[in-house]
Design an enzyme around this catalytic site. Structure first.
Site, PDB file in Angstrom:
ATOM      1  N   SER A   1       0.828  -1.198   0.000  1.00 51.41           N
ATOM      2  CA  SER A   1       0.000   0.000   0.000  1.00 51.41           C
ATOM      3  C   SER A   1       0.862   1.248   0.000  1.00 51.41           C
ATOM      4  O   SER A   1       1.862   1.323   0.716  1.00 51.41           O
ATOM      5  CB  SER A   1      -0.917   0.017   1.229  1.00 51.41           C
ATOM      6  N   LYS A   2       0.466   2.240  -0.780  1.00 48.96           N
ATOM      7  CA  LYS A   2       1.229   3.484  -0.818  1.00 48.96           C
ATOM      8  C   LYS A   2       1.069   4.274   0.479  1.00 48.96           C
ATOM      9  O   LYS A   2       1.835   5.211   0.737  1.00 48.96           O
ATOM     10  CB  LYS A   2       0.803   4.340  -2.006  1.00 48.96           C
ATOM     11  N   ARG A   3       0.091   3.935   1.287  1.00 50.61           N
ATOM     12  CA  ARG A   3      -0.183   4.682   2.514  1.00 50.61           C
ATOM     13  C   ARG A   3       0.628   4.197   3.714  1.00 50.61           C
ATOM     14  O   ARG A   3       0.459   4.695   4.812  1.00 50.61           O
ATOM     15  CB  ARG A   3      -1.681   4.626   2.834  1.00 50.61           C
TER      16      ARG A   3
END
Length: 515
Positions: free
Chosen positions: A252-254
């Site tokens: 996930s980019k988060r």
């Protein structure tokens, strides 16, 4: 004809996992002489970011994953944006209602929630009672007169099984009773992704739906729509997701902060940040993140290296072959080689592929790749000709692994009177050793007379100097390096002298002797 598609939502930058999905669709289509379609799934207007679409398109172009139909180029099945296809979705909704496979539901959210909570209390699986389903127009008018708003729901089967043959996972079964009456049109008239997705795939003549495994659970409701409308059923292949480094959890980019605790991931970020800082590139977690393709493009990675690595995240030709260019992948790719389990993103291995691919480039190609980074550099630079840069790149060899690494040699482009010295190196190599400046001065005198001023001759000059002075090479070589480059490590000393040239070398030594 085989036709595949990639259908990103413009809600953010191009994710590495999305790249892998797009790549596999592209390779499968091209392997079989088919077509690859790009469609923009922008039904969710609240999450869509208009500015986020162009980076997705640019990222795919940069990687060489070009589409046969879609945005920018059009095609016979336009429009390729879901936001422009509402009439088709409305027609499908009306047809499902007419055939009895969907209904208008006037339940209020709290009424649905009450039924759900009752089922939980009774330890039963929740199944909507359809209490507020309008059986006819009269009932619809009655519910509406009570101030109720309606949505359109699928009237899902409540017994039996759905069996599909997934091209990666084999036979997969679903119990119809586990499915809810999914909403396909909201009260405001907008359409749910699942309906739009099915209508678009039929309209675009998609033969194979190759997508991430998180969509597997959506398949029953989508097949129900397909069958209810009499559409052609596509083949399905659900890809394992790209997992976090050393994990089976979806990447996930988060979660950048979490991934930075992984030393290889952190090293990848730090390397990129060092390049970004020297070209004054603004960096945020939204776009300067190894989970996002933009990261690699901005700091000078090769697109073919990213493609090569991503192809091997969940796919293999055999247990030996790893180096692929796009034509090789098109020739060798097959869904049979795709694994069922999640494949972890490995920053170290990605970087290794970058290094291998960069080594295959000619000096001329490397120069062309590096030049934009020199032009963007925030340092005060002297303009050098192509021959100078070619000589530098050739001498640097495998020290340049991404194009932005040319900035490690910015001292070659610094004006002689503005060269910055590393304080610790200068003290250790020039200030502290009592004989350092004297030896530098003496060797400088010989350099001034040396002809030719090339690597071989300069090496011989140094050896003669060592013999004459009866000293060891480390008594002069380190101070010479700091004097002409400002730091204690770098390219081969004699390559450095030849590349800089006599005039610069002498000026730099003179400056070091005055400090």
């Amino acid at each position: 004809m085989i036709r595949t598609r990639f259908a990103p939502s413009p809600t953010g930058y191009l994710h590495i996992g999305g790249v892998r999905t797009a790549l596999f669709n592209y390779l499968f289509a091209k392997k079989h002489g088919g077509q690859f379609i790009l469609r923009i799934d922008d039904t969710d207007q609240q999450r869509n970011v208009k500015e986020a679409l162009q980076p997705i398109l640019d990222g795919l172009h940069w990687l060489g994953i070009d589409w046969d139909e879609g945005p920018e180029i059009g095609g016979p099945h336009k429009p390729y944006y879901q936001s422009q296809r509402s009439e088709k979705y409305q027609a499908a909704v009306e047809e499902l209602l007419r055939r009895g496979f969907a209904y208008r539901d006037f339940a209020k959210p709290d009424e649905i929630q009450a039924e759900r909570e009752s089922a939980v209390a009774d330890k039963k699986t929740f199944t909507y009672s359809r209490r507020w389903m309008a059986q006819n127009d009269a009932e619809a008018e009655k519910f509406a007169s009570e101030g109720r708003q309606s949505v359109v729901r699928l009237k899902m089967p409540r017994e039996g099984k759905l069996v599909i043959n997934d091209l990666i996972r084999g036979q997969v079964e679903f119990d119809w009773a586990a499915e809810q009456d999914h909403v396909i049109q909201r009260a405001d008239g907008s359409f749910i992704y699942h309906l739009a997705n099915v209508v678009d795939d039929e309209d675009l003549e998609i033969s194979h739906v190759i997508r991430a495994e998180e969509h597997l659970s959506n398949t029953p409701r989508q097949i129900f729509i397909i069958q209810s409308l009499g559409y052609q059923l596509p083949e399905y292949a659900h890809l394992p997701f790209v997992a976090e480094p050393g994990s089976k959890t979806k990447l996930s980019k988060r979660k950048l902060d979490k991934y930075l605790k992984n030393k290889d991931f952190a090293k990848l970020v730090q390397h990129g940040k060092s390049i970004a800082d020297r070209i004054a590139l603004e960096t945020t977690a939204d776009d300067f993140n190894p989970v996002i393709v933009d990261f690699y493009q901005k700091v000078g990675y090769l697109p073919e290296a990213i493609v090569n690595y991503m192809a091997l995240v969940g796919w293999a030709l055999d247990d030996r072959t790893e180096f692929f260019l796009m034509p090789d992948l098109i020739r060798d790719f097959s869904l049979e080689g795709v694994t069922k389990g999640a494949a972890s993103f490995d920053p170290q291995k990605l970087f290794a592929f970058e290094e291998k691919h960069f080594l295959t480039k000619t000096v001329e190609e490397k120069v062309a790749l590096c030049m934009p980074f020199l032009e963007k550099s925030q340092s005060v630079c002297v303009k050098r000709d192509a021959a100078f840069l070619s000589a530098l790149v050739n001498a640097a060899g495998d020290r340049i692994k991404v194009a932005g690494d040319i900035l490690d040699f910015i001292d070659f482009f610094t004006p002689d009177d503005a060269l910055q010295y590393n304080e610790a190196d200068f003290a250790k190599r020039i200030t502290d050793p009592p004989e350092a400046k004297t030896l530098l001065q003496e060797f400088r005198s010989r350099l001034a007379q040396q002809e030719p001023f090339d690597r071989t001759a300069l090496e011989q000059l140094m050896q003669q100097f060592l013999d004459d002075k009866q000293i060891k090479v480390n008594q002069i070589i380190h101070s010479l390096r700091v004097a002409v480059t400002g730091k204690g490590v770098g390219l081969g000393m004699f390559d450095t002298l030849e590349i800089l040239g006599r005039e610069s070398v002498l000026q730099r030594i003179d400056r070091s002797l005055t400090l």
